[in-house]
Design a protein around this motif. Structure first.
Motif, mmCIF file in Angstrom:
data_model
loop_
_atom_site.group_PDB
_atom_site.id
_atom_site.type_symbol
_atom_site.label_atom_id
_atom_site.label_comp_id
_atom_site.label_asym_id
_atom_site.label_seq_id
_atom_site.Cartn_x
_atom_site.Cartn_y
_atom_site.Cartn_z
ATOM 1 N N GLY A 18 0.838 -1.182 0.000
ATOM 2 C CA GLY A 18 0.000 0.000 0.000
ATOM 3 C C GLY A 18 0.875 1.234 0.000
ATOM 4 O O GLY A 18 1.736 1.413 0.865
ATOM 5 N N ASP A 49 -0.615 -0.587 -4.572
ATOM 6 C CA ASP A 49 -1.926 0.049 -4.476
ATOM 7 C C ASP A 49 -1.793 1.531 -4.143
ATOM 8 O O ASP A 49 -1.109 1.902 -3.184
ATOM 9 C CB ASP A 49 -2.765 -0.642 -3.399
ATOM 10 N N ALA A 84 -2.380 -0.648 -9.065
ATOM 11 C CA ALA A 84 -3.819 -0.549 -8.841
ATOM 12 C C ALA A 84 -4.113 0.815 -8.234
ATOM 13 O O ALA A 84 -3.528 1.175 -7.211
ATOM 14 C CB ALA A 84 -4.279 -1.655 -7.893
ATOM 15 N N THR A 85 -4.970 1.572 -8.880
ATOM 16 C CA THR A 85 -5.325 2.867 -8.319
ATOM 17 C C THR A 85 -6.827 2.935 -8.097
ATOM 18 O O THR A 85 -7.576 2.031 -8.479
ATOM 19 C CB THR A 85 -4.818 4.024 -9.187
ATOM 20 N N LYS A 86 -7.277 4.015 -7.467
ATOM 21 C CA LYS A 86 -8.679 4.152 -7.094
ATOM 22 C C LYS A 86 -9.174 5.556 -7.418
ATOM 23 O O LYS A 86 -8.398 6.516 -7.385
ATOM 24 C CB LYS A 86 -8.864 3.887 -5.588
ATOM 25 N N GLN A 126 -10.139 0.871 -9.178
ATOM 26 C CA GLN A 126 -11.041 0.523 -8.091
ATOM 27 C C GLN A 126 -11.934 1.705 -7.714
ATOM 28 O O GLN A 126 -11.458 2.831 -7.572
ATOM 29 C CB GLN A 126 -10.217 0.087 -6.872
ATOM 30 N N SER A 158 -14.225 -1.093 -3.515
ATOM 31 C CA SER A 158 -13.575 -0.941 -2.210
ATOM 32 C C SER A 158 -14.584 -0.432 -1.196
ATOM 33 O O SER A 158 -15.497 0.337 -1.522
ATOM 34 C CB SER A 158 -12.401 0.039 -2.331
ATOM 35 N N GLN A 180 -11.498 -4.430 -2.276
ATOM 36 C CA GLN A 180 -10.521 -3.957 -1.290
ATOM 37 C C GLN A 180 -11.279 -3.407 -0.080
ATOM 38 O O GLN A 180 -11.896 -2.346 -0.151
ATOM 39 C CB GLN A 180 -9.609 -2.869 -1.869
ATOM 40 N N LEU A 205 -8.388 -7.737 -1.430
ATOM 41 C CA LEU A 205 -7.215 -6.972 -1.018
ATOM 42 C C LEU A 205 -7.502 -6.388 0.358
ATOM 43 O O LEU A 205 -8.424 -5.573 0.516
ATOM 44 C CB LEU A 205 -6.908 -5.865 -2.027
ATOM 45 N N TRP A 207 -6.892 -4.001 3.181
ATOM 46 C CA TRP A 207 -6.194 -2.806 3.644
ATOM 47 C C TRP A 207 -6.275 -2.740 5.168
ATOM 48 O O TRP A 207 -7.146 -3.350 5.781
ATOM 49 C CB TRP A 207 -6.729 -1.548 2.989
ATOM 50 N N ILE A 255 -2.297 -5.875 1.880
ATOM 51 C CA ILE A 255 -1.545 -4.773 1.257
ATOM 52 C C ILE A 255 -1.098 -3.793 2.351
ATOM 53 O O ILE A 255 -1.606 -2.673 2.432
ATOM 54 C CB ILE A 255 -2.353 -4.058 0.145
#
Length: 294
Positions: A18, A49, A84-86, A126, A158, A180, A205, A207, A255
């Motif tokens: 992360g 992430d 991986a982005t959000k 995400q 997420s 996530q 995933l 967090w 992560i």
């Protein structure tokens, strides 16, 4: 060799990194952060992430830029990893967080993230958090549209509950590959979501695997069970928690966030920790602390 787990049609490292703490915590050391990212790559971590909203308040894309710059400075790293982005969060002044799950915002945010990361299409995009102002199916329709337009390859959601995940599965279809949610030894409220992920072949995933940034340092003192297992094996409490998570489900990918290379290497060592039945019984029995009435 780092063990792998499925992320849709991809195989990624069983432990991710992360990136939030690279830019989110006070007194950020950018040079140390770059070393932390390089330590993760060297350890075999291939899933990183980030999010467009991570970083100082009021400015978008700070964390994405920091992560991709660190990866560019490591030979061939960008060819070996999945970023991986959000999108769906926005930042206001005074460190406020806002949510915008509207199709227009998600479409613009995805394109902006792809540009910042230097990618033709986002490997995993995400939806950061459900927006109570927007029907969740509408947000998911926008995510599906991004796939159809070639901006996004795979979709994740997420901070969702089981009903929202059902909606995402129905609307996004086979482009949905992951969830996530927060999950740790003390936070298991997403067990129904984890079970749905197992049933549908989705990656989960996790967090906050140490219970949050503040709790991570005190794992050895906040739980006697964690401390006992750590002492038995001669490892850190953080390694114990990560090893427990990896045994929790074959689809779960922790992560942990890290801004120091030492922390990254310690986390990666958890892949070699084998917990026995006695260890697992002790850890499974750990309960979240009671919350006093206010």
């Amino acid at each position: 060799m780092m063990p792998t787990r499925a992320l849709g049609d991809l195989e990624v490292s069983a432990l991710g990194m992360g990136a939030m703490t690279l830019t989110q915590v006070p007194g950020v050391d950018s040079v140390r952060g770059i070393r932390a990212v390089h330590a993760a790559v060297d350890a075999g971590i291939t899933l990183f992430d980030t999010a467009d909203s991570y970083g100082p308040s009021g400015e978008m894309g700070v964390n994405e830029r920091a992560l991709v710059e660190a990866l560019r400075r490591h030979p061939s790293a960008l060819d070996r990893v999945v970023i991986a982005t959000k999108g769906g969060h926005t930042r206001g002044p005074a460190a406020t967080w806002w949510v915008d799950g509207s199709p227009g915002h998600l479409a613009a945010a995805a394109r902006a993230s792809a540009q910042r990361l230097g990618l033709d299409a986002l490997p995993l995009y995400q939806h950061h958090r459900p927006d109570v102002k927007v029907p969740f199916a509408e947000s998911m329709g926008a995510m599906r549209q991004l796939v159809d337009e070639g901006i996004v390859v795979r979709v994740g959601v997420s901070n969702v509950d089981a009903a929202q995940l059902d909606t995402a599965i129905r609307v996004v279809g086979d482009a949905l590959v992951s969830v996530q949610n927060e999950y740790s030894l003390l936070e298991r409220s997403s067990d129904p979501v984890l079970q749905l992920c197992e049933a549908h072949g989705l990656a989960f995933l996790a967090w906050g695997p140490f219970g949050g940034m503040r709790a991570a340092k005190g794992l050895g003192t906040s739980s006697s069970s964690v401390a006992l297992v750590a002492e038995r094996h001669g490892v850190s409490p953080q390694q114990v928690v990560l090893a427990w998570l990896l045994r929790r489900s074959p689809v779960l990918i922790p992560i942990p966030g890290a801004s120091r290379p030492e922390s990254v290497r310690d986390s990666a060592a958890a892949l070699g920790l084998v917990l026995d039945d006695d260890d697992l019984r002790l850890l499974d029995a750990v309960a979240a602390p009671a919350v006093s009435a206010q």
